[in-house]
Design an enzyme around this catalytic site. Structure first.
Site, mmCIF file in Angstrom:
data_model
loop_
_atom_site.group_PDB
_atom_site.id
_atom_site.type_symbol
_atom_site.label_atom_id
_atom_site.label_comp_id
_atom_site.label_asym_id
_atom_site.label_seq_id
_atom_site.Cartn_x
_atom_site.Cartn_y
_atom_site.Cartn_z
ATOM 1 N N LYS A 190 -113.216 20.278 -16.521
ATOM 2 C CA LYS A 190 -114.093 19.235 -15.995
ATOM 3 C C LYS A 190 -115.506 19.336 -16.540
ATOM 4 O O LYS A 190 -116.208 18.326 -16.633
ATOM 5 C CB LYS A 190 -114.118 19.302 -14.466
ATOM 6 C CG LYS A 190 -112.792 18.933 -13.820
ATOM 7 C CD LYS A 190 -112.910 18.896 -12.306
ATOM 8 C CE LYS A 190 -111.600 18.463 -11.667
ATOM 9 N NZ LYS A 190 -111.695 18.397 -10.185
ATOM 10 N N LYS A 272 -98.565 13.700 -16.962
ATOM 11 C CA LYS A 272 -98.268 13.162 -15.640
ATOM 12 C C LYS A 272 -99.149 11.962 -15.325
ATOM 13 O O LYS A 272 -100.237 11.800 -15.884
ATOM 14 C CB LYS A 272 -98.479 14.253 -14.577
ATOM 15 C CG LYS A 272 -97.520 15.419 -14.693
ATOM 16 C CD LYS A 272 -97.787 16.473 -13.633
ATOM 17 C CE LYS A 272 -97.568 15.918 -12.236
ATOM 18 N NZ LYS A 272 -97.715 16.967 -11.206
ATOM 19 N N LYS A 275 -104.862 9.899 -11.476
ATOM 20 C CA LYS A 275 -105.901 8.969 -11.057
ATOM 21 C C LYS A 275 -107.053 8.915 -12.052
ATOM 22 O O LYS A 275 -107.808 7.949 -12.074
ATOM 23 C CB LYS A 275 -106.434 9.375 -9.677
ATOM 24 C CG LYS A 275 -105.442 9.167 -8.552
ATOM 25 C CD LYS A 275 -106.037 9.519 -7.209
ATOM 26 C CE LYS A 275 -106.188 11.008 -7.043
ATOM 27 N NZ LYS A 275 -106.616 11.381 -5.662
#
Length: 516
Positions: A190, A272, A275
């Site tokens: 991140k 996968k 969001k």
């Protein structure tokens, strides 16, 4: 307290009695050797909290696959409690619903003690828009209620409504080391997206551990990418129990490793459904309209083979559609493939879209229903927060008493405190470090040597900021001879090329000494 030699001889004698006795003896000896504060306790005696809550009862649950099975024996002394948190990042997508939320509803309906927390404090570790965050909290709450989370059976609340989360996070951060947090990979992933990385992004796994431990949770349903964070919670529970007495169970991760957890992106079947996907056509949100869902499935990436088969290794796109179809209809993958034997890929996408739309229709209607009755939803969240606050306050009061925080008349038990490291030896400091330290210690002298002037404080040399003259020797500073700069000058000469009547001017730079 046992010495190492006695410890070795004791274990050698007990080894003849069997492996079970060795394990028990080793645990008992380690507790009395390295935890002097617990030496007076009887081995195997549960904590006061476990005795009050009936922690000796065993509860075996048939659902879910758990890892770290070594903690199951430890958790049998605690009442089974399931905790899970989810960030309010807007509407859930199909992968969240099939892989996580539907599992929570199954645990709830199996009469497990389930706590679901909307972790809004975790959301502010990344840049966010406050109005959007508030709206996402309500959307997430409405979605969870629409998916089947029942406030009468489970505890549903917003994280920031219970102040004990942040307070317990600070306590656990005092038990966590920076090297331990540096082992977690999600911070590196991140932090690549940010120019200025906030501290909260680095320490948020400690807050996640506080969320779990505050309610003495024994089982935590998570994805495979969160295993290391659960291991941190287990690590902190062991450290706290070993230092201040047994207070928390060592939680066990419940990982959904079935087909429901393998819902892939519609545009990139190699990863996968997420969001955070940049392409909105890659995810199916629970709030999407039927036309939008149909459009996304029709544009899903497949291959050039028209037959419908299930082979995730070679045909990831088609296999993903088969898996989604099986999950929303409740059929097996084999049955779904057999029924689609006469269809090509285009017609099969229409069938999958129809099944997904019908499955999500009641959920979408319930989401809109709850969003129109926001005051009722606020009341349900406040009731859940009060229920969670009572247990959190009880846990935190016990923690404060054991740590010696506050002004209670009861004196906590003493613990062994490790001595601080000795001060570093100056003689062993490198020459470069000593040089830099000397320069930093006399910055005025350094400026005088380098620039020919010094930064004197107000009041003149030898006078402090308060106006008092200090008796300190004046350092003899050698006179600095400033060199005159060399300024180049330009001279011109005229040259004439052979066979040409035109002349050209050639510049020649020569240094000349110019004193200022």
């Amino acid at each position: 307290m046992f010495r190492f030699g006695k410890l070795h001889r004791s274990l050698s004698k007990v080894a003849k009695k069997g492996q079970t006795a060795v394990y028990s003896q080793r645990r008992c000896i380690q507790a009395r050797s390295f935890l002097p504060g617990l030496a007076s306790r009887t081995a195997g005696t549960p904590s006061a909290t476990a005795q009050v809550t009936g922690g000796n009862k065993q509860h075996v649950h048939p659902h879910g696959n758990s890892v770290n099975s070594g903690h199951e024996e430890h958790n049998t002394r605690w009442p089974r409690k399931v905790f899970s948190g989810i960030q309010p990042t807007g509407s859930l997508h199909l992968g969240n619903y099939l892989g996580a939320v539907r599992k929570w509803v199954q645990l709830q309906n199996a009469r497990d003690d389930v706590t679901v927390c909307i972790v809004d404090l975790h959301s502010i570790t990344m840049p966010h828009n406050p109005p959007l965050l508030r709206e996402n909290i309500f959307t997430m709450a409405a979605t969870l209620l629409a998916c089947g989370i029942d406030p009468t059976k489970s505890t549903l609340f917003v994280q920031s409504a219970v102040a004990e989360h942040a307070e317990f996070n600070w306590i656990l951060s005092s038990l966590t080391t920076m090297p331990r947090l540096a082992q977690l990979p999600q911070f590196r992933e991140k932090s690549r997206l940010l120019k200025d990385v906030p501290l909260g992004l680095y320490v948020y796994p400690v807050l996640q551990a506080a969320d779990i431990m505050l309610y003495k949770s024994t089982h935590v349903p998570v994805g495979a990418d969160q295993i290391q964070h659960i291991q941190l919670a287990q690590h902190l529970a062991r450290i706290y129990n070993g230092r201040y007495g047994e207070t928390f169970p060592v939680c066990t991760a419940i990982i959904e490793d079935g087909d429901a957890s393998r819902v892939l992106s519609l545009r990139d079947p190699s990863k996968k459904m997420s969001k955070s996907e940049a392409n909105p056509k890659a995810t199916i949100n629970l709030c999407d309209s039927p036309d939008l869902i149909t459009q996304k499935i029709k544009k899903a990436v497949t291959d050039f083979t028209s037959d419908i088969t299930y082979n995730p290794g070679k045909r990831a796109g088609v296999s993903n559609l088969v898996n989604i179809h099986a999950q929303v209809t409740g059929q097996s993958i084999k049955t779904v493939v057999n029924e689609a034997a006469t269809l090509d890929t285009a017609k099969y996408k229409d069938r999958v879209a129809e099944a997904v739309v019908e499955h999500l229709r009641p959920i979408r209607e319930q989401i809109h229903h709850h969003m129109t009755k926001r005051n009722e939803m606020i009341y349900l969240l406040e009731v859940g927060a009060e229920k969670a606050r009572q247990q959190a306050r009880q846990t935190l009061n016990d923690v404060k008493q054991r740590l010696g925080l506050g002004t209670s008349a009861n004196i906590p038990a003493a613990v062994h405190v490790a001595p601080l490291l000795p001060a570093p030896d100056i003689s062993k400091t490198s020459a470069s470090r000593r040089m830099s330290k000397d320069f930093d210690g006399n910055v005025h002298e350094r400026h005088e040597r380098m620039y020919g002037f010094g930064d004197q404080p107000s009041g003149g040399a030898g006078q402090s900021a308060t106006g008092e003259v200090a008796d300190m020797p004046q350092a003899v500073v050698p006179r600095v001879i400033r060199r005159a700069p060399i300024v180049p000058t330009q001279s011109m000469r005229v040259e004439k090329q052979l066979g040409s009547t035109r002349t050209r001017h050639v510049s020649r730079w020569t240094p000349a000494m110019l004193r200022i």
